[in-house]
Design an enzyme around this catalytic site. Structure first.
Site, PDB file in Angstrom:
ATOM      1  N   HIS A   1       0.778  -1.130  -0.035  1.00  0.00           N
ATOM      2  CA  HIS A   1      -0.175  -0.041   0.077  1.00  0.00           C
ATOM      3  C   HIS A   1       0.956   1.335  -0.017  1.00  0.00           C
ATOM      4  O   HIS A   1       0.535   2.253   0.689  1.00  0.00           O
ATOM      5  CB  HIS A   1      -1.038   0.040   1.316  1.00  0.00           C
ATOM      6  CG  HIS A   1      -1.891  -1.004   1.149  1.00  0.00           C
ATOM      7  ND1 HIS A   1      -2.404  -1.520  -0.057  1.00  0.00           N
ATOM      8  CD2 HIS A   1      -2.906  -1.409   2.006  1.00  0.00           C
ATOM      9  CE1 HIS A   1      -3.323  -2.384   0.197  1.00  0.00           C
ATOM     10  NE2 HIS A   1      -3.696  -2.394   1.705  1.00  0.00           N
TER      11      HIS A   1
ATOM     12  N   HIS B   1      -9.818   2.277   0.562  1.00  0.00           N
ATOM     13  CA  HIS B   1      -9.684   1.250   1.381  1.00  0.00           C
ATOM     14  C   HIS B   1     -10.829   0.974   2.498  1.00  0.00           C
ATOM     15  O   HIS B   1     -10.616   0.656   3.531  1.00  0.00           O
ATOM     16  CB  HIS B   1      -8.365   0.850   2.189  1.00  0.00           C
ATOM     17  CG  HIS B   1      -7.959  -0.520   2.405  1.00  0.00           C
ATOM     18  ND1 HIS B   1      -8.590  -1.011   3.529  1.00  0.00           N
ATOM     19  CD2 HIS B   1      -7.078  -1.265   2.128  1.00  0.00           C
ATOM     20  CE1 HIS B   1      -8.227  -2.184   3.726  1.00  0.00           C
ATOM     21  NE2 HIS B   1      -7.156  -2.424   2.907  1.00  0.00           N
TER      22      HIS B   1
ATOM     23  N   GLU C   1     -11.781  -3.218  -3.139  1.00  0.00           N
ATOM     24  CA  GLU C   1     -10.939  -2.178  -3.384  1.00  0.00           C
ATOM     25  C   GLU C   1     -10.511  -2.321  -4.946  1.00  0.00           C
ATOM     26  O   GLU C   1      -9.778  -3.269  -5.433  1.00  0.00           O
ATOM     27  CB  GLU C   1      -9.413  -2.454  -2.956  1.00  0.00           C
ATOM     28  CG  GLU C   1      -9.529  -2.435  -1.242  1.00  0.00           C
ATOM     29  CD  GLU C   1      -8.438  -3.361  -0.675  1.00  0.00           C
ATOM     30  OE1 GLU C   1      -7.285  -3.167  -1.049  1.00  0.00           O
ATOM     31  OE2 GLU C   1      -8.638  -3.982   0.675  1.00  0.00           O
TER      32      GLU C   1
HETATM   33  C1  G6D Z   1      -3.661  -7.291   5.301  1.00  0.00           C
HETATM   34  O1  G6D Z   1      -3.228  -8.755   3.214  1.00  0.00           O
HETATM   35  C2  G6D Z   1      -4.240  -7.726   3.957  1.00  0.00           C
HETATM   36  C3  G6D Z   1      -4.399  -6.466   3.146  1.00  0.00           C
HETATM   37  O2  G6D Z   1      -5.049  -6.750   1.915  1.00  0.00           O
HETATM   38  C4  G6D Z   1      -5.328  -5.432   3.828  1.00  0.00           C
HETATM   39  O3  G6D Z   1      -5.128  -4.204   3.028  1.00  0.00           O
HETATM   40  C5  G6D Z   1      -4.392  -5.052   5.172  1.00  0.00           C
HETATM   41  O4  G6D Z   1      -4.466  -6.219   5.804  1.00  0.00           O
HETATM   42  C6  G6D Z   1      -5.369  -4.044   5.737  1.00  0.00           C
HETATM   43  O5  G6D Z   1      -2.253  -6.939   5.103  1.00  0.00           O
END
Ligand code: G6D
Length: 343
Positions: A105, A179, A313
């Site tokens: 991210h 998100h 997402e």
């Molecule tokens: C964990 O693997 C998930 C991600 O996809 C998510 O965006 C995050 O938690 C909040 O890492």
């Protein structure tokens, strides 16, 4: 349209504005300049009870200190980039390794952690909340001075359109999303396992042990990833599908969408009657069912637990660097519409 502007809090001495929009059909939408976070969406159920349907906090400190990306924009890149590095025209770029050896991210200093500028444009039946930010060349390891705008347009039909636009002075990569964790039960009274999802997708991306696409596209037909006719989230969670077990007993997977801008995604909570319809011009959506949310958060007085929210997402398929490339002086554009209805 009615818009209320307030000071939500301050960060390092900088005031963070919030905007609250209310519609004639009972929707109340609030967002803030920090991370373009959607802090609250309230909509009526089939008995007219107007209740909260997203996971969020009421203070900036909670977002800064403990938020697992509640409601925020994600960028410059959504998802994981393997080994936290990528190559463009023979140049290697290194990002933060904030998820094992990988980048998640956009890293710890991603677009979710900055204070955006904001202006609003109010019209009779809709309002634009326009966030803008220039990410300087090299920020979080990404090349190019990137001018970004994220516009939330809310209208009287209880619809939210998120429009993303970015331009760069140097070839770079961009893959943005939002998100928000949705929970249509109202005031987080139930977890989302009984939510019913309909998803126009006949292929999903298999993940490896790092939750990065392995390169295999798997047909959804005949699996707990087939949501084309609608199914509960519980169906997959209680299954022994190896991909479900891999990510902690739920979904955390990219789905390749079969259409664009044609009601690709529908989420329904029968008990409340609330329905969310999502349309996007993006080729993929990551379905995350908060498998690892845990019990350590207090969310407006409600103790957190796994499956308390569901994220949808919309984005380019994760880790496919070539699909994120934006040339110098070109413009990145994408939009996703969320329509809050009664089923
Ligand atoms: C964990 O693997 C998930 C991600 O996809 C998510 O965006 C995050 O938690 C909040 O890492």
């Amino acid at each position: 349209m009615n818009v209320t502007e307030k000071i939500f809090g301050s960060l390092n001495g900088e005031e963070i504005k919030s905007y609250t929009v209310t519609t004639k059909k009972g929707m109340e939408f609030t967002c803030i300049e920090y991370g373009c976070i959607i802090t609250s969406i309230k909509v009526p159920d089939h008995e007219g009870n107007i209740e909260e349907i997203v996971l969020g906090f009421d203070t900036i400190d909670e977002y800064v200190d403990q938020s697992p990306y509640f409601g925020c924009i994600i960028g410059r890149n959504a998802g994981r980039i393997e080994n936290a590095s990528f190559e463009l025209d023979g140049n290697m770029y290194s990002l933060s390794r904030n998820n094992g050896e990988h980048n998640l991210h956009g890293g710890p200093n991603g677009l979710d952690t900055v204070v955006w500028n904001s202006i609003i444009k109010i019209r009779e039946n809709e309002v634009d909340i326009i966030f803008s930010y220039t990410s300087p060349h090299g920020e979080a390891g990404f090349p190019g001075n990137l001018n970004i705008s994220v516009t939330y347009t809310i209208n009287q039909n209880n619809e939210l359109l998120i429009s993303y636009e970015a331009n760069t002075d140097q070839k770079t990569i961009v893959n943005l999303t939002n998100h928000t964790y949705f929970n249509l039960s109202g005031n987080l009274k139930r977890i989302i396992l009984d939510h019913e999802l309909t998803l126009k997708s006949d292929r999903y991306l298999e993940l490896n042990s790092s939750f990065i696409p392995s390169g295999n596209e798997i047909l959804t037909e005949g699996t707990v990833f087939d949501f084309r006719q609608g199914s509960s989230i519980k169906r997959g969670v209680v299954s022994n599908d190896p991909q479900i077990e891999l990510v902690g007993g739920g979904y955390d997977h990219p789905f390749l969408l079969s259409t664009n801008n044609e009601k690709e995604i529908e989420l329904l909570d029968r008990k409340s009657g609330r329905k969310l319809v999502i349309e996007t011009d993006e080729p993929a959506v990551v379905l995350y069912t908060a498998n690892s949310l845990g019990e350590n958060l207090l969310i407006r007085g409600r103790q957190s637990e796994n499956y308390l929210g569901i994220c949808l997402e919309t984005q380019k398929p994760p880790n496919r660097i070539s699909s994120f490339i934006i040339e110098a002086n070109a413009t990145y554009r994408t939009k996703t519409k969320y329509s809050f209805q009664l089923g």
